[in-house]
Write an enzyme that holds these catalytic residues in place. Structure first.
Site, PDB file in Angstrom:
ATOM      1  N   ASP A  16       3.663  -4.377   7.760  1.00 53.98           N
ATOM      2  CA  ASP A  16       1.997  -3.667   8.041  1.00 53.98           C
ATOM      3  C   ASP A  16       0.633  -5.207   7.929  1.00 53.98           C
ATOM      4  O   ASP A  16       0.090  -5.679   6.786  1.00 53.98           O
ATOM      5  CB  ASP A  16       1.963  -3.645   6.624  1.00 53.98           C
ATOM      6  CG  ASP A  16       0.435  -2.927   5.555  1.00 53.98           C
ATOM      7  OD1 ASP A  16      -0.237  -2.845   6.818  1.00 53.98           O
ATOM      8  OD2 ASP A  16       0.364  -1.870   4.770  1.00 53.98           O
TER       9      ASP A  16
ATOM     10  N   LYS B 214     -10.555  -0.950  10.529  1.00 51.05           N
ATOM     11  CA  LYS B 214     -10.276  -2.060  10.145  1.00 51.05           C
ATOM     12  C   LYS B 214     -10.934  -3.534  10.679  1.00 51.05           C
ATOM     13  O   LYS B 214     -11.130  -4.486   9.927  1.00 51.05           O
ATOM     14  CB  LYS B 214      -8.961  -2.212   8.890  1.00 51.05           C
ATOM     15  CG  LYS B 214      -8.684  -1.209   8.704  1.00 51.05           C
ATOM     16  CD  LYS B 214      -8.327  -1.582   6.830  1.00 51.05           C
ATOM     17  CE  LYS B 214      -7.530  -0.316   6.104  1.00 51.05           C
ATOM     18  NZ  LYS B 214      -7.970  -0.094   5.303  1.00 51.05           N
TER      19      LYS B 214
ATOM     20  N   CYS C 266      -4.980   2.391  -3.675  1.00 52.53           N
ATOM     21  CA  CYS C 266      -3.308   3.112  -3.466  1.00 52.53           C
ATOM     22  C   CYS C 266      -2.332   2.191  -3.456  1.00 52.53           C
ATOM     23  O   CYS C 266      -1.914   1.846  -2.148  1.00 52.53           O
ATOM     24  CB  CYS C 266      -3.517   3.483  -1.466  1.00 52.53           C
ATOM     25  SG  CYS C 266      -4.931   4.800  -1.339  1.00 52.53           S
TER      26      CYS C 266
ATOM     27  N   GLN D 215      -4.726  -5.211   6.749  1.00 55.95           N
ATOM     28  CA  GLN D 215      -5.643  -6.400   5.888  1.00 55.95           C
ATOM     29  C   GLN D 215      -5.368  -8.091   6.740  1.00 55.95           C
ATOM     30  O   GLN D 215      -6.216  -8.798   6.260  1.00 55.95           O
ATOM     31  CB  GLN D 215      -5.032  -6.389   4.517  1.00 55.95           C
ATOM     32  CG  GLN D 215      -5.394  -5.300   4.054  1.00 55.95           C
ATOM     33  CD  GLN D 215      -6.812  -4.655   4.331  1.00 55.95           C
ATOM     34  OE1 GLN D 215      -7.916  -5.165   3.882  1.00 55.95           O
ATOM     35  NE2 GLN D 215      -7.111  -3.607   3.936  1.00 55.95           N
TER      36      GLN D 215
ATOM     37  N   HIS E 133       1.213  -1.719   0.016  1.00 54.98           N
ATOM     38  CA  HIS E 133      -0.270  -0.050  -0.112  1.00 54.98           C
ATOM     39  C   HIS E 133       1.078   0.963  -0.290  1.00 54.98           C
ATOM     40  O   HIS E 133       2.461   1.046   0.363  1.00 54.98           O
ATOM     41  CB  HIS E 133      -0.925  -0.053   1.635  1.00 54.98           C
ATOM     42  CG  HIS E 133      -1.680   0.784   1.327  1.00 54.98           C
ATOM     43  ND1 HIS E 133      -1.569   2.057   2.028  1.00 54.98           N
ATOM     44  CD2 HIS E 133      -3.198   0.834   1.959  1.00 54.98           C
ATOM     45  CE1 HIS E 133      -2.967   3.105   1.637  1.00 54.98           C
ATOM     46  NE2 HIS E 133      -3.736   2.159   1.254  1.00 54.98           N
TER      47      HIS E 133
END
Lengths: 418, 149
Positions: free
Chosen positions: A212, A238, A376, A215, A135
């Site tokens: 990261d 999220k 993104c 997600q 991202h």
């Protein structure tokens, strides 16, 4: 064999999606006269009633500033804020609360590491290793610090299925690599990266790894000690929590060695005009009044997940993903971008002659919310030679019926354009 | 199809999307600009040949949604043969139409009036105006050169 876990009937018995849906007030809405079919969960998830109530309750009963007041409300707010930290710590199985830093979100968490860790560890000629599926928030912070330090940003390529090419990752690791920063689950393709393998390999060179987890946190069981990652970043919104709150997990030893990212109140222990001594972890990295209600809302969201069980959620979402993957095959000309063997509940797709934005507008009139655009991840779109995709991303409250609504909606789009 | 949606995706727009006019490169065009919509990643190249203040030829290349492609296509066929001043004025009128600031004179706008439905879709105004912004930019670039000479 335990029949209880393999019987499809039991799966339905133990996962009551209709009951779960009733916990989310927003899902009862209609859009353009149609029942809302919310499939934009990778962008943000909806909030259960318990989270909304926890945030309201905070403002209605104990709102005050933390860590400084001697009055009752301040003590209660401090307690609630710090309890939230403990909930986060337990959720990802960190070793200590000192390793849990509240941020505005994943983006701020990565920026914190890039600037603070980068400041003392990067010098001219050093390398930072990321991947082609990051991202923008795991690209740009590193570009900024690399530019400042004359360091190099190196990128591990992905194959045509949207999987990381592990051999290339191994090849690019060397004594100049100072940190590896990689996405756990791709927001555009759903690819689940082999992070454990990546971490083990990087550690064999003594290189720390940032994951990261924006997600990953809402779909997979996360245990930072088992993963052995050095940093783990995620966003509250999220995982069914409020926006504006996120978390940076960092290994205590590393965080201790890093300079503050921002200066201000709460992150200090003593200030004079000559010299300031910094507060201990985690407060060293939390300058200013934090997002107290956000932290409380996030903790409530994590409790909500715990009540259902993340493994159960994972299994259910996998079922929805598989159903969606096979159902979308019925749609003429639909091409799925990202066919990784290990995938989370995200499906990105394109049509040869219909632009994602047109698809998105038509679906909106069917009550279906999907994401259209580059998500993104422009370098990833360039890799697949496409400007954009339509992305359907599923969460714990989505149903097979909603997949059918999506498929029918897409068929209607085809009627107009072909 | 829903009325609002039908108003946005008129047959003329669908037709121009499917077979865009002037979808080519003009080699040695004396004006050129690249337009980019960071929101959606759409790119467009507009090529213009201006002779004695008149748009002799105009074309475009790129990728985009039906609205942006049809807009570029209809823009090119409308502007061809007009003076640079007329093209610029037409953009102002077109912009007022798609943002809902004015209804627009059907006689002046001609086929461009099919974009009136865009006003109900604020997120799509940029799609409809990308080609026009790019054209204006291309025309200005040359002007800058002219004034410095």
């Amino acid at each position: 064999m335990n029949l209880k876990t393999v019987s499809p009937k039991n799966k339905i018995d133990t996962y009551d999606v209709e009951k779960i849906r009733r916990d989310f007030p927003v899902l009862l809405q209609k859009v353009h006269g149609q029942k809302l079919c919310y499939l934009d969960n990778a962008a943000t998830t909806q909030k259960p009633r318990s989270v909304i109530d926890a945030v309201s309750r905070y403002y209605e009963t104990i709102n005050s500033n933390v860590h400084r007041g001697v009055h009752s409300l301040s003590e209660m707010a401090t307690q609630a804020y710090e309890d939230s930290r403990t909930t986060v710590k337990n959720f990802i199985n960190a070793a200590s609360e000192k390793e849990i830093i509240f941020t505005r979100g994943t983006t701020e968490a990565i920026n914190l590491v890039a600037h603070s860790y980068g400041k003392i560890n990067l010098k001219e000629g050093d390398e930072v290793l990321i991947t082609n599926m990051e991202h923008h928030s795991n690209i740009v912070p590193w570009q900024l610090i690399c530019e400042e330090k004359n360091a190099k940003l190196k990128v591990v390529p992905v194959n045509n299925d949207g999987e990381l090419i592990f051999e290339e990752f191994e090849k690019q690791l060397n004594e100049r690599t100072k940190i590896v920063s990689v996405v756990y689950v791709s927001n555009s393709l759903g690819t689940i990266n082999p992070v454990k393998k990546i971490i083990d390999k990087a550690h064999s060179f003594g290189i720390p790894v940032l994951l990261d987890g924006a997600q990953a946190i809402q779909h997979l069981k996360i245990d930072v000690q088992e993963l052995d990652c050095d940093f783990f970043a995620f966003s509250g919104h999220k995982i069914y929590g409020p926006t504006g709150i996120g978390v940076l997990y960092g290994r205590e030893k590393l965080l201790e060695s890093m300079p503050p990212y921002m200066g201000g109140g709460d992150m200090i222990s003593k200030v004079t005009f000559e010299k300031t001594t910094y507060n201990e972890l985690p407060h060293k990295f939390e300058a200013g009044t934090p997002h107290i209600s956000g932290a409380i809302g996030l903790a409530e969201a994590l409790r909500y997940i715990n009540k259902i069980g993340i493994k159960k959620i994972s299994a259910y979402e996998k079922e929805i993903l598989n159903y969606a993957a096979s159902s979308l095959l019925q749609v003429n000309g639909l091409k799925v971008i990202g066919q990784a063997k290990e995938k989370s509940s995200v499906i990105s797709f394109v049509f040869d002659n219909i632009h994602p934005h047109d698809v998105g507008t038509f679906l909106d009139f069917e009550g279906i919310a999907v994401r259209t655009g580059h998500h993104c991840t422009q370098p990833l779109m360039d890799r697949f030679n496409i400007p954009a995709t339509t992305r359907a991303s599923f969460a714990l409250y989505n149903t097979k019926e909603e997949v059918d609504i999506l498929v029918n909606g897409l068929k209607k789009v085809l009627e107009v354009f072909n | 199809m829903n009325d609002e949606l039908r108003e946005l995706y008129q047959q003329v727009i669908l037709d121009h999307n499917k077979s865009p006019r002037n979808f080519r490169v003009i080699e040695h065009a004396n004006h050129h600009s690249e337009g980019y919509n960071p929101l959606c990643g759409d790119r467009i190249d507009v090529f213009i040949d201006v002779e004695e203040g008149i748009v002799k030829d105009i074309s475009f290349q790129g990728s985009g949604c039906a609205i942006s492609k049809a807009s570029a296509s209809l823009m090119s066929s409308t502007v061809k043969g007009k003076t640079v001043d007329e093209a610029e004025k037409l953009f102002e009128k077109f912009h007022s139409l798609i943002t809902g600031k004015a209804d627009g004179d059907p006689e002046e706008l001609g086929k461009l009036a099919v974009f009136a439905g865009v006003r109900d879709f604020p997120a799509r105004v940029k799609c409809a105006s990308l080609a026009w912004h790019t054209m204006i930019n291309a025309l200005k670039k040359e002007k800058d050169v002219v004034t410095t000479e």
